[in-house]
Design an enzyme around this catalytic site. Structure first.
Site, PDB file in Angstrom:
ATOM      1  N   GLU B  61      46.653  34.979  48.420  1.00  0.00           N
ATOM      2  CA  GLU B  61      45.224  34.972  48.757  1.00  0.00           C
ATOM      3  C   GLU B  61      44.557  33.634  48.510  1.00  0.00           C
ATOM      4  O   GLU B  61      43.673  33.220  49.243  1.00  0.00           O
ATOM      5  CB  GLU B  61      44.477  36.066  47.975  1.00  0.00           C
ATOM      6  CG  GLU B  61      44.708  37.477  48.501  1.00  0.00           C
ATOM      7  CD  GLU B  61      46.029  38.079  48.025  1.00  0.00           C
ATOM      8  OE1 GLU B  61      46.708  37.450  47.193  1.00  0.00           O
ATOM      9  OE2 GLU B  61      46.390  39.179  48.501  1.00  0.00           O
ATOM     10  N   HIS B 130      43.342  49.149  43.361  1.00  0.00           N
ATOM     11  CA  HIS B 130      43.063  49.135  44.796  1.00  0.00           C
ATOM     12  C   HIS B 130      41.743  49.816  45.133  1.00  0.00           C
ATOM     13  O   HIS B 130      41.502  50.158  46.275  1.00  0.00           O
ATOM     14  CB  HIS B 130      44.200  49.797  45.586  1.00  0.00           C
ATOM     15  CG  HIS B 130      45.391  48.908  45.762  1.00  0.00           C
ATOM     16  ND1 HIS B 130      46.130  48.413  44.707  1.00  0.00           N
ATOM     17  CD2 HIS B 130      45.974  48.396  46.887  1.00  0.00           C
ATOM     18  CE1 HIS B 130      47.123  47.667  45.168  1.00  0.00           C
ATOM     19  NE2 HIS B 130      47.050  47.632  46.479  1.00  0.00           N
TER      20      HIS B 130
END
Lengths: 895, 330
Positions: B61, B130
């Site tokens: 990322e 998540h």
């Protein structure tokens, strides 16, 4: 029903119609849109009508002095309206001519204002045209400034329509337009007064020419006030009065008409540019090196893109753009030989570098002058005022510039332009047979004069002006030294606007580094041209410090050999390193005086990696670097004044005082910033490489960082990403052996950092970062390989910083012996030894350079100290762009 | 004809149309190409635009976001997809230290026209790493614009605006909204950033909802009608900046206010709104401003525990009754 074309040109000026004709020649189905008459400002309201009227005024002047030639007449009078009528006829004929050419060339003409509709459409009235490519060529309009009483003034459009010759004319603005009208009306008997804010009218012209012109104007009753700021225009005594202050004192001029001639601004009104995705900056269309705008399939040329706002430049850009669209697609305009003609009396014309500019660049030049009074043809014409001057490179003899004032100077400049465009030397010019008696002989004689071989004037001792770098080594140059002021630059400051920003050098070539007649010299291509250029005068003033970094177009091993031929280039490298050293030492001093705050990381000891790493890059390459970047910014060509001003937190710093030591930036020089998070800028450089690949350009992204950054995740992610996608990035690690206070071995499992790149299967080398010639050569090789194949590569340059991590670091973690060992390997001292051994310079010279750069740096510190602070009311400026800038709800102000 | 479309389809249309309109727009993210995106937003775009414009990046990322920022500085208009907002924390340095600050620290000499799209929220038993609502982490940062559209119409219109602005935009989607249907206007339209939307007019209290909670608040308000409670519902839509005028106008009229988010209320977006309303509407208020948010725990996996952690429309109704001074039965 929409008509569809390959190319649609919006604007029928000299840029637009030439582009249209060329496009049609190349077989494109072409249309042109013009709301007024074909030919644009140049034909209808500018160059042509003014020159037609100037011809009348010139004839009138000549006729008045006709008795001397045997032209006997009782009285010669001037009928302004007849002159006007002739002007109109000339314009009409040319406009018809252009229309005829377009028709014959198969170009479809649309009458009306063109508006971009997005997705390759242009609306003209109710017509909707579609095109694969659109070229914006909407030109410029007269600039207006906020001036009390401006409504009483006339502009250059209106003055052409005057019904009679004013008895008294005041001209505000001593640029080209102002001076041409001043010359014309003075010749017709008006009492003309010019008011100019700067210390010199026509600031882009060398002072010796301007002085001569001013003398001429004074001789026919005109007056020029420089350093004069106009306060207001008021009605008075049956006419107008302009009130102004000149050097602090008040003054006033009475006039029947006041011409406001303060330049021209790009014209995009009603074009719908921004809605169509075409980015504007200060009103001008932003273009890339190939003249593409930010919108797909939309191009722009001419005055609307700012830069050099001249008809012939627009035509040239038009051809470039169209050939990029229809042709091979790879033309970037090269402006280094763009001539500028000023139709005063006598005429003035110049091309390439001026004497002042060349000296400011620190070039070693020869100058040759030839007065027209020694020209047979000028004497027969009865016009012997003025001279031709040639400026050339001392070593190669290559002609760098020509400045001419005198009869038909505007025609004479063509030969010099051809010479400069093609890199000809003075010898090539003087060996060309010039017809006799003609005016161009004067150029040949000027070229001869510069070489001490003039035929028709006595020769002086060769008028070489040694650049600062060469003075000390030439023992016989004692006299010359007095003539050259040591790098003080005071006179430049007077003309430098307060918000001094670095400007890209006017020409990308560097004499020392350019192989002769390579034919590839190109002006640097910058992403966006410097801020709003309204007066072309402003744009010509490229103020460079005496110690400017060299920008050779190419590095070859031969150039770095320690030979006499390379002396100039090698000494420039040395001087640049010494300059950065001194800059950093003074920076440290200013820090201890609390003039500079925060963290402050110095390049001292790393100069070989700084200069050796950056000089081999093309000006079109991108640099992302770390927080230790003062030297990087300077070596890239950013004005050291702007760097120091940033360190002082001043508004005219590179980042307007918002960034400080760690955040220097310059988009024109593609210096994409210094960053303060160790390794945090490596992903950005990856993105730079991505963008270059995406745009299919040939630039290289050069990313500089320290050894400490190679232990962070971003480093590994970036190397991996660059390799996976084959990005043209050169990773340049300056290994100064310590990450802050921790030695490399204690922080990195692999102390040979270049090996880390092997994990990503890229070519990686370790080089001696204390040897500037090695760094330069190896970096150049790697960079050029990467440019050729768009594969990332890695360089580890081994060096040592002589100071602590930052200025406040007491540096207790390194042993005295260690420091001593590396001190001995000081990259500057080592280079000086090499130069001395090769007899290219001696200790006396080095001492002199140290003194000179110190004087420069002291001036720079003074400049920074005296520069304005950012305004507190601008605290929020720059947080957000465009419509979001300074929105109160984004400040969280209560209520 | 405007038609009903899924939120995810509206997003896909916005991306496709903007890529069509402007060559400098490209998408980058994890598995957005061949795989079609974890939430299928980018499905089909690879075929249409090719691998240079729909980039399947390594799962990294930091470099994804850094690459986007660097390329934006050079004139491209990247749209990043973070698979979920949780992963954006790996790139938080890039977002906060680079994207948000570059323009300012270089004195306005560079722009970062960047969009980062990322789904937040919870409710699919994805557990602690998540499931997140991190509006506040981005809303905090000057230099960013932060939006959270809740309808397909806004999703498309605001994404287009986000792509067109020269500022970095955090575009917060909600994983529970991707399958919501709604009318989407025809043609090329944009919805301005930075504006709240009044979803329902009401006289008794003002409910300000953040992201999906604005949708639940709307449902709750409809049900409260039966109890003769007339709630006004404002969909905040823009986390940064906050669009105060409609909120202030509403609260001054209803004299009561509650704020709902899916994230944690302590130091949350609701805290900011409540503080701002108090500063601006103090003289008009007839009741304390109430806040409702998710349970202050890492999101549990167990279904009943997860349910207990996310505000429901029942929770909203209960708090609304409290704010207007009604008794809750249960």
């Amino acid at each position: 029903m929409a008509d569809s074309f390959d190319v649609v040109i919006v604007g029928g000026g000299p840029g637009g119609y030439v582009a249209a004709l060329r496009a049609a020649q190349l077989g494109a189905k072409t249309a042109i849109v013009e709301k007024d008459r074909m030919g644009g400002t140049c034909l209808v309201r500018g160059c042509i009508p003014t020159k037609a009227l100037l011809q009348s005024s010139e004839l009138y002047s000549l006729a008045k002095g006709g008795a001397e030639f045997g032209l006997v007449s009782d009285s010669i009078t001037f009928d302004w309206m007849v002159a006007q009528k002739r002007k109109t006829a000339v314009v009409d004929q040319l406009v018809k001519g252009v229309e005829g050419l377009l028709k014959a060339g198969g170009v479809t003409t649309f009458r009306g204002a063109g508006r971009l509709g997005g997705k390759g459409t242009v609306k003209v009235g109710s017509d909707m045209i579609t095109a694969k490519d659109i070229v914006i060529a909407t030109g410029s309009a007269v600039s207006r400034i906020p001036l009390k009483g401006a409504e009483l003034t006339i502009d250059s459009d209106q003055i052409l329509e005057l019904k009679d010759v004013p008895k008294r004319l005041a001209v505000i603005g001593g640029g080209v337009v102002g001076m041409e009208f001043a010359a014309m009306f003075a010749a017709l008997g008006s009492k003309v007064t010019v008011l100019e804010m700067l210390p010199q009218v026509l600031p882009m012209v060398d002072a010796d020419l301007v002085n001569l012109y001013m003398k001429h104007l004074a001789g026919i009753g005109g007056a020029i006030h420089t350093n004069s700021k106009v306060a207001e225009v008021v009605k008075a005594k049956g006419g107008l009065q302009v009130r102004f202050s000149e050097g602090g004192e008040g003054g006033a001029v009475d006039a029947d008409h006041v011409l406001l001639a303060v330049g021209r601004s790009p014209y995009t009104e009603g074009l719908g540019a921004e809605e169509a995705g075409v980015k504007l900056e200060h009103g001008r269309v932003v273009i890339d090196s190939h003249l593409r705008t930010t919108a797909q399939g939309v191009w722009a040329i001419g005055d609307v893109i700012g830069g050099i706002m001249l008809a012939h430049v627009a035509s040239y850009e038009g051809i470039c753009a169209v050939e990029n669209i229809v042709g091979d697609g790879n033309r970037t305009p090269d402006y280094h030989a763009a001539p500028n003609c000023i139709y005063t009396d006598p005429e003035i014309a110049h091309v390439g570098l001026g004497e002042k500019e060349a000296k400011e660049k620190g070039l070693d030049i020869k100058i040759g002058k030839f007065p027209f009074v020694a020209s047979g043809r000028a004497l027969t014409l009865g016009q012997s005022e003025g001279f031709a001057k040639i400026i050339a490179d001392s070593a190669s003899g290559k002609i760098l510039g020509a400045h001419i004032i005198g009869p038909r100077a505007t025609d004479l400049i063509a030969e010099a332009t051809l010479a400069i465009q093609n890199g000809l030397t003075m010898e090539q010019l003087d060996l060309t047979i010039h017809a006799h008696p003609t005016l161009p002989e004067s150029l040949m004689e000027a070229a001869l004069a510069a070489q001490g071989r003039a035929v028709h004037i006595p020769n002086r001792r060769a008028s070489t002006t040694p650049p600062p770098a060469l003075r000390a080594t030439s023992p016989a140059s004692g006299e010359d030294q007095a003539a050259t002021s040591p790098a003080s630059g005071e006179d430049k400051d007077a003309t430098t606007p307060p918000a001094l920003r670095a400007t890209a050098p006017a020409s990308g070539e560097d004499q020392a580094g350019t192989p002769p007649a390579s034919g590839e010299d190109k002006a640097p291509v910058v992403t966006s041209r410097a801020a709003p250029v309204q007066n072309r005068e402003q744009m010509v003033a490229s103020v460079k410090p005496p110690t400017a970094p060299p920008h050779p177009t190419k590095i070859t091993p031969k150039m770095l050999e320690l030979t006499k031929e390379n002396r100039d280039f090698l000494l420039k490298l040395h001087r640049q390193m010494q300059f950065i050293r001194r800059f950093e030492e003074r920076t440290q001093e200013q820090y201890t005086k609390a003039k500079i705050g925060g963290y402050c990381h110095l390049n001292i000891g790393e100069e070989a990696t700084v200069v050796g790493g950056i000089v081999p890059l093309q000006l079109t390459d991108y640099i992302f670097t770390s927080y230790r970047e003062h030297g990087h910014a300077i070596a890239r060509g950013i004005d050291p004044k702007a760097v120091m001003a940033e360190l002082f937190g001043k508004e005219n710093g590179t980042s307007h005082g918002r960034g400080g030591s760690m955040h220097m930036f310059d988009s024109d020089l593609r210096f994409m910033g210094g960053y303060g998070i160790v390794g945090g800028h490596l992903p950005l450089a990856t993105g730079g490489g991505w963008a270059v690949r995406y745009k299919k350009e040939k630039d290289v992204v050069f990313c500089m960082f320290g050894d400490g950054a190679t232990n962070i995740g971003a480093f590994h992610e970036s190397l991996n990403f660059s390799k996976v996608f084959k990005l043209p990035v050169v990773w340049f690690c300056v290994n100064n052996r310590y990450g802050m206070g921790t030695p490399v071995e204690a922080a990195s499992a692999v102390p040979d950092i270049y090996k880390k790149a092997c994990a990503y299967d890229m070519e990686s080398i370790q080089i001696d970062g204390m040897n500037v010639r090695e760094v330069l050569l190896k970096t150049s090789e790697i960079v050029e390989k990467t440019r050729a194949d768009s594969e990332p590569r890695f360089i580890e340059a081994m060096c040592y910083r002589f100071k602590g991590h930052s200025v406040v670091d007491p540096d207790k973690y390194r042993s005295a012996e260690d420091k001593e060992k590396f001190r001995k390997a000081d990259p500057i001292v080592a280079f000086e030894h090499e130069l001395e051994k090769s007899k290219l310079a001696d200790e006396e010279y080095f001492k002199k350079v140290r003194m000179e750069v110190d004087a420069e740096v002291q001036d720079i510190v003074k400049y920074a100290d005296e520069s304005p602070e950012p305004k507190v009311e601008d605290l929020y400026k720059y947080v957000y762009a465009d419509e979001w800038e300074e929105r109160p709800e984004l400040r969280g102000d209560p209520l | 004809m405007p038609e009903e479309k899924l939120y995810r389809v509206a997003l896909r249309e916005a991306l496709g149309e903007e890529m069509e309109r402007d060559d400098s727009v490209y998408l980058i993210g994890e598995d957005i190409g061949k795989f079609g995106g974890a939430y299928r937003v980018t499905d089909g775009l690879l075929d249409k635009f090719g691998a240079d414009r729909v980039v399947d990046a390594p799962i990294a990322e930091e470099v994804i976001v850094g690459t986007a920022i660097g390329s934006a500085m050079l004139g491209l208009r990247p749209v990043v997809e973070m698979m979920t907002i949780n992963f954006s924390l790996v790139a938080y340095d890039q977002i906060v230290n680079n994207a948000a600050k570059i323009r300012y620290m270089f004195g306005g000499e560079a722009n970062v026209p960047l969009v980062i799209r990322m789904p937040g929220g919870a409710g699919h038993q994805l557990s602690a790493q998540h499931s997140h609502s991190l509006e506040v982490l981005y809303g905090l940062i000057p230099g960013l614009l932060v939006v959270a559209p809740t309808t397909p119409e806004d999703a498309k219109g605001m994404l287009k605006s986000a792509i067109r602005t020269n500022n970095p935009v955090m575009f917060l989607e909600s994983m529970s909204l991707y399958n919501v249907r709604g009318m989407v206007p025809d043609g090329d339209y944009t919805t301005p950033l930075g504006q709240a939307a009044v979803r329902r007019k009401g006289a008794d209290l003002t409910i300000v909802g953040v992201s999906r909670m604005a949708v639940l608040a709307h449902e709750a308000a409809k049900q409260l009608e039966e109890e003769d409670i007339d709630a006004e519902v404002i969909d905040l839509r823009s986390i940064r900046p906050i669009d105060w005028p409609p909120i202030v106008e509403s609260v001054n009229r209803t004299t009561r206010c509650m704020v709902v988010e899916e994230g944690w209320v302590t130091y949350g977006v609701t805290a900011e709104i409540a503080a701002g309303v108090q500063e601006r509407c103090f003289d008009h208020l007839d009741a304390p401003i109430r806040r409702l948010g998710g349970a202050q725990v890492p999101m549990p996996y167990s279904l009943p525990l997860e349910k207990a952690s996310i505000p429901t429309s029942e929770d909203i109704k209960r708090m609304a009754r409290l704010v207007v001074g009604r008794k809750n039965d249960a």
